[in-house]
Design an enzyme around this catalytic site. Structure first.
Site, short mmCIF file in Angstrom:
data_model
loop_
_atom_site.label_atom_id
_atom_site.label_comp_id
_atom_site.label_asym_id
_atom_site.label_seq_id
_atom_site.Cartn_x
_atom_site.Cartn_y
_atom_site.Cartn_z
N LYS A 48 0.83 -1.21 0.00
CA LYS A 48 0.00 0.00 0.00
C LYS A 48 0.87 1.26 0.00
CE LYS A 48 -3.86 -2.26 2.37
NZ LYS A 48 -4.64 -2.34 3.63
N ALA A 62 -1.08 0.87 6.44
CA ALA A 62 -1.25 -0.16 7.47
C ALA A 62 -2.27 -1.20 7.02
CB ALA A 62 -1.71 0.47 8.79
N ASP A 63 -2.18 -2.36 7.62
CA ASP A 63 -3.16 -3.42 7.39
C ASP A 63 -3.33 -4.20 8.68
OD1 ASP A 63 -4.70 -4.84 5.08
OD2 ASP A 63 -3.83 -6.45 6.30
N THR A 64 -4.57 -4.48 9.04
CA THR A 64 -4.88 -5.13 10.32
C THR A 64 -5.65 -6.42 10.08
OG1 THR A 64 -4.98 -2.99 11.44
CG2 THR A 64 -6.03 -4.84 12.56
N GLY A 99 0.23 -4.54 10.43
CA GLY A 99 1.45 -4.22 9.72
C GLY A 99 1.44 -2.74 9.38
#
Length: 198
Positions: A48, A62-64, A99
């Protein structure tokens, strides 16, 4: 620049008094075969952030994901999937992994710095214990619409807080952007995040 459409991430950054723009990249968030959750969220955050590489600005992404046993719980596909996820996590403890990646020009004196583009990334982890939820409570919560765009189908900072008994680790990680990790990533590129606060 925040490379995310998440209102929660926008709210967290705005709460610090940061000025930023939002551009949500179109990145396929599907896990690769055999990919473990930590690698998944790190890879997606980096992808991203890289979507706007070369723009000459700092790009935060970010990625959750919620992890329960061997199952990764991302955003629900629909109301039925949200009900399924809530029934799974009710009365149990799960892990929230986020992340985070920061891409942009590194200040001189930083490894690979001297103004060159770099990417720093990390994964934050928190543990969340949910209260038991009966069928009526799950139906009520799903009907509010809140679970439908959240990893694991709940929002710790919203109505979902009614069912969160304990958080071990960083709370802002559970919201979707671990601020201490973000601060460290800015430092890794030679930037002091405090200088961006108005």
């Amino acid at each position: 620049m925040l490379a995310s459409a998440s209102p929660r991430r926008r709210e967290l950054l705005a709460s610090l008094g940061l000025a930023f723009r939002v551009r949500a990249p179109g990145v396929d968030e599907s896990p690769r075969p055999g990919e473990d959750p930590r690698r998944l969220v790190r890879r997606l955050a980096v992808a991203k952030a890289a979507a706007y590489a070369g723009a000459g600005e700092l790009v935060l992404a970010a990625d959750t994901v919620v992890v329960l046993g061997a199952e990764m719980l991302g955003k629900p596909r629909d109301r039925d999937d949200a009900r399924r996820m809530l029934a799974l996590i009710a009365g149990r403890e799960h892990v929230v992994l986020t992340g985070v990646a920061l891409r942009g020009p590194a200040r001189s004196g930083v490894e690979d710095g001297a103004g060159g583009e770099r990417c720093a990334a990390a994964v934050a982890s928190s543990r969340v214990r949910m209260a038991p939820m009966n069928g009526e409570e799950i139906e009520w919560y799903v009907a509010t619409g809140e679970p439908l765009d959240k990893a694991g189908s709940y929002a710790v900072q919203g109505l979902g807080a009614l069912f969160v008994e304990a958080v071990r680790g960083n709370y802002t990680n559970v919201v979707g952007l671990p601020l201490p990790t973000t601060y460290r990533l800015f430092a890794a590129l030679g930037h002091d995040l405090r200088r961006f606060i108005a």
